[in-house]
Design an enzyme around this catalytic site. Sequence first.
Site, mmCIF file in Angstrom:
data_model
loop_
_atom_site.group_PDB
_atom_site.id
_atom_site.type_symbol
_atom_site.label_atom_id
_atom_site.label_comp_id
_atom_site.label_asym_id
_atom_site.label_seq_id
_atom_site.Cartn_x
_atom_site.Cartn_y
_atom_site.Cartn_z
ATOM 1 N N ASP A 210 0.887 -1.152 0.000
ATOM 2 C CA ASP A 210 0.000 0.000 0.000
ATOM 3 C C ASP A 210 0.926 1.204 0.000
ATOM 4 O O ASP A 210 1.504 1.555 1.029
ATOM 5 C CB ASP A 210 -0.899 0.006 1.232
ATOM 6 C CG ASP A 210 -1.900 1.161 1.226
ATOM 7 O OD1 ASP A 210 -1.649 2.149 0.511
ATOM 8 O OD2 ASP A 210 -2.915 1.083 1.932
ATOM 9 N N HIS A 211 1.091 1.834 -1.166
ATOM 10 C CA HIS A 211 2.149 2.841 -1.284
ATOM 11 C C HIS A 211 1.939 4.022 -0.345
ATOM 12 O O HIS A 211 2.897 4.720 0.004
ATOM 13 C CB HIS A 211 2.274 3.331 -2.734
ATOM 14 C CG HIS A 211 1.148 4.187 -3.205
ATOM 15 N ND1 HIS A 211 -0.008 3.666 -3.743
ATOM 16 C CD2 HIS A 211 1.005 5.531 -3.225
ATOM 17 C CE1 HIS A 211 -0.821 4.655 -4.063
ATOM 18 N NE2 HIS A 211 -0.239 5.792 -3.767
ATOM 19 N N HIS A 273 -6.186 2.602 1.497
ATOM 20 C CA HIS A 273 -5.480 3.789 1.954
ATOM 21 C C HIS A 273 -6.127 4.426 3.191
ATOM 22 O O HIS A 273 -5.464 4.669 4.201
ATOM 23 C CB HIS A 273 -5.434 4.844 0.846
ATOM 24 C CG HIS A 273 -4.768 4.379 -0.410
ATOM 25 N ND1 HIS A 273 -3.746 3.444 -0.420
ATOM 26 C CD2 HIS A 273 -4.957 4.727 -1.704
ATOM 27 C CE1 HIS A 273 -3.359 3.247 -1.664
ATOM 28 N NE2 HIS A 273 -4.078 4.002 -2.454
#
Length: 520
Positions: A210-211, A273
């Site tokens: 999950d960047h 996110h």
Amino acid sequence: MSPARIARGHNPLRAPDDLRLPRIAGPCAVVLFGVTGDLARKKLLPAIYDLAGRGLLPAGFSLVGFGRRPWSDEDFTEYVREAVEGHARTPFSEEVWQELADGLRFVSGAFDDDEAFDTLTATLAEVEESRGTGGNHAFYLSIPPNAFPVVCRQLQRSGLAGDGRDASEADGPWRRVVIEKPFGHDLASARELNDIVEGVFPPDAIFRIDHYLGKETVQNILALRFANQMFEPLWNANHVDHVQITMAEDIGIGGRAGYYDGIGAARDVIQNHLLQLLALTAMEEPLSFGAEHLRAEKQKVLEATRLAGPVAKATARGVYGPGWQGGEPVPGYAEEEGVSASSTTETYAALALAVDTRRWAGVPFYLRTGKRLAKRVTEVAVVFKPAPHHPFGADATEELGANAVVIRIQPDEGVTIRFGAKVPGAAFEVRDVSMDFGYGRSFMQSSPEAYERLILDVLLGDPPLFPRHEEVESSWRILDPVTAAWQRSGTKPERYAAGGWGPSSADELLARDGRSWRLP
């Protein structure tokens, strides 16, 4: 350092006793599936170059691209250079490039091609011999989830997945797999996907990217809370009125209709996110920032999180119509190429959530995300309760709003504290003012891209920033009833004008409790 620690494989460059020192990856190779996609070209390949430029990759590091194109190693090298020159964060250096280019290889083939994976096996053996990669391999699956099963089976068939353990360098070569979101499209598919991947790789060898968790400002939530005495005593239901978590985009779906239509804003952003940001904001202090302790506290929060009421009253959804943005006319979602006229996909979603813990009982968490909104911004705003008594008189404080701590994730990364102060002059008037911390101004250097941090952590085998499957499943458990109810309703999302702040139903979501969305 003691001889015993050296004998056990302790590498002071990879695991320094002084945590302020940079960590350098040991010998290894990365195999990048989906290397010709936009993510690889714009993010992954530039991030690998930037790591090399910062001296954080080993001298013999190798990158093997896997794809359908009939490329030679030279063709692949030219492609990588173009990606690096076009998108790298750090200035281009011919010396750094030549060292990286020496380790570039390309294997041509389809995911179901046994011969191609046999060639991949031979290529990795070659770089182990010529580059000294030590047999340590990370397989980065930058591919659609429906391709995971066949690639995992091929890695298992060819022996590339190893023997089912993620060994440290002291024990032998390690094998790791990196998975990009989405992690399924609901709870059932997430569990099915996890069973497939864990059937080939052990849990500790699976890195779910999950960047957002690699962004410096996301990690700064932990520093803000747990390194400062001034915030944590107020970080609870006694003092906090509510929390707003926003990810707004000023762009439309672009050319992503094939992926986005049928997925929508809630699955695309909230499930991963925003719920991860909620977990970091609401979690208790972990025993340490090691993976096990950090994940345990995030998981407790997600398990305690639920929708704050019936779906009809605790959610809002919308879809952007035509409008103006940046002085240019833009089409509505229904007019975007590849979108079905009968689509019920939302481009805006908002949820009111409750966290049933002693710390947060009665404090709503409002999450929202949308496309074609007024500006691009991601932030966490912790909004405090008003002072119980003002001795100044009603006229003096009529322009005074709520105190807030706002953590800006992007852009203009930093933290703003909003509080009341007296306006200069003979009269006694109190208005909102802000104290602002900006990363760029305070540290005089740009923050690394999220993918730099996350790729390096994969190569180091450092997993705190990567969600485990339990977190993924808990997030789907929260979201599934919402998307199911929206689907059962058979209604289309409320239309909102491009360039605004979303549908009126999102404003009503807060107005019912006498609150309003803040304007970033």
